[in-house]
Design an enzyme around this catalytic site. Sequence first.
Site, PDB file in Angstrom:
ATOM      1  N   HIS B  39      -6.837   0.588  -3.866  1.00 19.73           N
ATOM      2  CA  HIS B  39      -5.412   0.108  -2.342  1.00 19.73           C
ATOM      3  C   HIS B  39      -4.526   1.896  -2.850  1.00 19.73           C
ATOM      4  O   HIS B  39      -4.208   1.856  -1.577  1.00 19.73           O
ATOM      5  CB  HIS B  39      -4.486  -0.984  -2.559  1.00 19.73           C
ATOM      6  N   LYS B 104      -6.591 -14.355  -1.025  1.00 17.55           N
ATOM      7  CA  LYS B 104      -6.484 -16.120  -0.646  1.00 17.55           C
ATOM      8  C   LYS B 104      -5.188 -15.656  -1.031  1.00 17.55           C
ATOM      9  O   LYS B 104      -4.655 -14.890  -1.179  1.00 17.55           O
ATOM     10  CB  LYS B 104      -6.980 -16.386  -2.732  1.00 17.55           C
TER      11      LYS B 104
END
Lengths: 279, 185
Positions: B39, B104
């Site tokens: 990222h 999650k």
Amino acid sequence: MREINVAQVTETVAQLCIDACLYLGDDVVELLRQARKKEVSDFGCYIFERLLENLNIAAEQEIPICQDTGMTVVFLKIGQELHFTGGNLTDAINKGVRLGYQRGYLRKSVLTPLERVNTNDNTPAVIHTAIVPGDRLKIIVAPKGGGSENMSRLKMLKPADGIEGIKKFVLETIVEAGASPCPPIILGIGIGGTMEKAALMSKEALLRRAGTSSSDPIVAKLEKEMLELVNKTGIGPQGLGGNVTALAVHIETYPTHIAALPVAVNIQCHAARHQEAIL
Amino acid sequence: MSKIKLIQAPAIQEQITKLLIGEKVYLSGVIYTARDAAHQRLVNQLQAGQPLPFELKNQALFYVGPSPAKPGRVLGACGPTTSSRMDSYTPILLEKGLKMMIGKGQRSAEVVDAIKRNKAVYLVAIGGAGALMSQCIKKAELVDYPDLGAEAIRRLEVEKMPLIVAIDSQGNNLFAVGPKQYARE
């Protein structure tokens, strides 16, 4: 004096790394089955069923239970009558970790903290040693995942905070953690000693057979109360809501300083992995 | 048990817009893996005006660092990692066309807003069910950042990945409503 060649330690550590990441203890499996029956939310039941299914697939296909095969924490209980031969014990343990993570196709998740350069073999392990009576060596390998470890906390409470202060701190920790440590969780709590002693006890508490109580009745009562409080938060499996957030609470205590009340909370996800061997 | 919806990746806007929090879905198609280090690189490249290793428009990112594949297998265990660590990078990726995220746990208020603004969706997989999830991966190939090891970007072909809609395109958030229903005094 009994002798152990460190090569035997290497092979044992390698196998324990693999076994720990593929197979979960029957204590945790039983707690998951009970939790499935207790859980009232639809998602919660669905999640417990999938987690149990996951354990079967992992064992049958020899795939890690979770892709995060952890940083390798190794506990050694070294009999004081023992003598190690054939090399350096620390090197032998790290060699075992290297072999285990290669042979077992386990993820290499360890890197330098500032430059963030991966060591590519999951070493070094975090090694805790204790000298005990006798001439045996007990090795416990407990790979610890990053998600649940990240949500763990330590606080130096004031003596005036007392048991109520401990409960408040533990609950704050669990609520802040929310879904992040992959609930259902097991809580290891260390109370007393010094800062590092509390932290170590919180990790050692996770090695206890899951769901068993402390032999000290006051501690056992606090464990029971904490489990109820945590399960009243409603966080539930995966943080999607439910009445089972924790499977068990294990507390270890140690005498502390007149000025101090250290409390460490080590959060463990359901993949409460630890395997041991005695040489 | 409610009926399980079938959805596709890359995203089809019509399907995404209809998804509501609390729905169980099976995702099939092509998705890309990216976690912390990937990222950071993606966002650095975007800010430097450099092309990305893959076209982001309508794609799905899976926050995962899989365990290595054993011989004869596609991939090892591959459950989701904690999404909140990606929060600071997510809004800019959504502005550039990212449509689906799989991870999650909770997201920040900024991410919820960006999901709503860009009509995207956040899906959760079951954390800790890595062996189960690996059964859905039919093909895996390295796309870029090989030096990142488990954190490298991979292109995955997936079939019927079991997921739950956690933040929908209207900005509804399952983590904000779910636990409240079960909290007791």
